[in-house]
Design an enzyme around this catalytic site. Structure first.
Site, PDB file in Angstrom:
ATOM      1  N   GLY A 164      -5.450  53.928  57.658  1.00 26.49           N
ATOM      2  CA  GLY A 164      -4.671  54.788  58.527  1.00 26.49           C
ATOM      3  C   GLY A 164      -5.083  54.700  59.992  1.00 26.49           C
ATOM      4  N   LYS A 201      -8.623  38.719  62.586  1.00 26.65           N
ATOM      5  CA  LYS A 201      -7.804  38.297  63.724  1.00 26.65           C
ATOM      6  C   LYS A 201      -6.849  39.450  64.032  1.00 26.65           C
ATOM      7  CE  LYS A 201      -5.867  35.108  66.447  1.00 26.65           C
ATOM      8  NZ  LYS A 201      -6.644  34.378  67.469  1.00 26.65           N
ATOM      9  N   HIS A 208       5.257  46.705  60.045  1.00 22.12           N
ATOM     10  CA  HIS A 208       4.560  47.232  58.879  1.00 22.12           C
ATOM     11  C   HIS A 208       5.518  47.225  57.698  1.00 22.12           C
ATOM     12  CE1 HIS A 208       2.442  50.868  56.794  1.00 22.12           C
ATOM     13  NE2 HIS A 208       2.513  49.799  56.049  1.00 22.12           N
ATOM     14  N   ARG A 292      -1.558  55.882  45.556  1.00 20.50           N
ATOM     15  CA  ARG A 292      -0.938  57.199  45.377  1.00 20.50           C
ATOM     16  C   ARG A 292       0.575  57.057  45.527  1.00 20.50           C
ATOM     17  NH1 ARG A 292      -2.485  56.862  50.831  1.00 20.50           N
ATOM     18  NH2 ARG A 292      -0.684  56.975  52.210  1.00 20.50           N
TER      19      ARG A 292
END
Ligand code: MV4
Length: 445
Positions: A164, A201, A208, A292
């Site tokens: 996160g 890197k 995402h 989850r």
């Protein structure tokens, strides 16, 4: 199948799980803190127990209280939802030691995948593409400099216990690597009580992309295609969608197959998400596994027609998956917009208070997952999300238009929300064209 389960969570996800259970004929035991006493969703559970004070550390995070409620409530399983104890391997282990099924992966897979260096090793073994980087933990500055010399700048220093976005440092030269290395170690030690860091890197302006999976305890695993979660600000996702726009078919198939390989080789079961970043040449790299159910799971439910919470409960009870990969089609396009009670004029900080007026959108393909109602008091103790608007249409263009129209139906008074920001995003040509990456929001607004 379980006769009765406890829900170790609150808010919209507690309600989401209660609804899934009612439909399956599974009884539910809810738990609540003093701040959530009297919340409307609690009356949909068969029983509800108060487990402590408002602060999560005095209620939703107290393992002994939750186990006590589970024993008094006589449940066979616990669903942890997301956040709180959902990825706490110790909690999963305690549940099973108390002969209560944890509706999630085995605690050993949570441990193996929760550690990012170990997750990278599992990915490598499964022949899943990882970001070029260090071979395991980087112990000292000299090794850091050597690794950076090999892979070339820019590099990203990450905490092995992180996730996160916490404890990450970008370094673009030897000088910033030296200072970033010790800063990252200190931050990791402070935040996670584990100073271990590794180096990758740095991929500039990535997208995402994450793949939703569900696996049973008999070695079967299927994916429910991908989600694009690039529309985020400071690691807080605002809009998620499925399928990912402008993703070439072959990349999409490769990324989903890679995720299945990783989950199978980890011996993982229950619902999980494999996160990737995608560079500007559409090369994808594994970054982490979320062990989850996630906030954004509804977009995958809408395009596939599969109820993920029901599937989680089924596989946790030992059932075999009744899904076959070739039957899982992604139909149309789904977009989720998180509605947070936040103040845009105060850097989007939480804006607790009472909702004095509430009108919500509806109609074909419009879903609003929320526990709030007119008169509801948003507590300052928990996250600021008050609901999720999910829109499903045959095409992305139609989904964007429908989302815009649905947002226009909301009337929320008493608290400020992220709705005006979401409307600006939906009106932006780059978003409309699906040209989004993780830096889009910060660059644009
Ligand atoms: C990266 C990256 C660029 N290069 N790794 C952020 C949180 C954690 N899940 C991993 N993250 C990133 N890892 C490399 N090698 C950029 C990010 C990143 C990011 C990733 C996913 C979603 C939003 C993000 C926002 C900023 C940075």
């Amino acid at each position: 199948m379980f006769q009765r389960i406890l829900i170790a969570n609150r808010g919209e996800i507690a309600l989401r799980i209660i609804r899934a259970c009612r439909e399956m004929g599974v009884e539910t035991v809810a738990v609540y803190s003093e701040a959530d006493r009297g919340a409307h969703y609690l009356s949909l559970a068969d029983e509800a127990y108060c487990i402590g004070k408002a602060a999560a550390t005095d209620s939703y995070l107290l393992i002994n209280r939750i186990i006590s409620a589970a024993e008094i409530g006589n449940v066979q399983a616990i669903h942890p939802g997301y956040g709180f104890l959902a990825e706490n391997a110790h909690f999963a282990e305690v549940c099973r030691e108390c002969s209560i099924e944890f509706i999630g992966p085995h605690h050993t897979s949570m441990e193996k995948l929760g550690d990012k260096v170990s997750a990278r090793e599992i990915a490598l073994k499964a022949k899943v593409n990882v970001v070029p980087g260090s071979d395991g933990l980087v112990a000292d500055e000299a090794t850091a400099l050597k690794v950076a010399g090999e892979i070339g700048y820019p590099v990203l220093i990450k905490a092995t216990a992180g996730g996160g976005g916490k404890g990450m440092r970008v370094a673009r030269n030897d000088i910033s690597l030296k200072s970033g290395f010790s800063a990252a170690r200190q931050e990791a030690e402070k935040s996670f009580k584990n100073p271990g860091v590794y180096i990758e890197k740095y991929i500039e302006q990535p997208r995402h992309i994450e793949v939703q999976l569900i696996a049973d305890q008999h070695g079967n695993c299927v994916h429910l295609w991908e989600r694009d979660c690039s529309t985020q600000r400071k690691h807080q996702k605002l809009i998620e969608e499925s399928p990912a726009p402008n993703l070439p078919k072959s990349v999409r198939e490769d990324i989903c197959k890679s995720a299945v390989r990783l989950i199978k080789s980890a011996g993982y079961y229950n619902a999980g998400t494999v996160e990737f970043i995608l560079d500007q040449d559409n090369q994808f790299y594994f970054i982490e596994v979320n062990a989850r159910i996630q906030v954004e799971h509804p977009v995958s439910e809408m395009v596939t027609g599969i109820d993920l919470i029901q599937q989680q409960i089924r596989v946790a009870s030992g059932e075999e998956l009744d899904l076959q990969q070739r039957q899982i089609k992604a139909n149309g396009s789904a977009i989720e917009i998180r509605i947070n009670a936040e103040d845009p004029d105060n850097d989007y900080r939480g804006c607790p208070g009472q909702i004095t007026k509430l009108r919500v959108p509806g109609g074909l393909g419009i879903r609003f997952d929320s526990h709030v109602h007119e008169g509801y008091r948003i507590s300052p103790y928990y996250d600021s999300m008050i609901g999720k608007l999910i829109v499903h249409r045959p095409t992305r263009k139609q989904a964007v238009s429908a989302a815009r129209a649905a947002l226009g139906e909301f009337e929320i008074e008493g608290v400020k929300t992220t709705i005006p920001l979401a409307r600006k995003i939906l009106d932006h040509s780059a978003f409309i064209d699906g040209e989004i990456d993780t830096t889009f929001l910060e660059r644009t607004f």
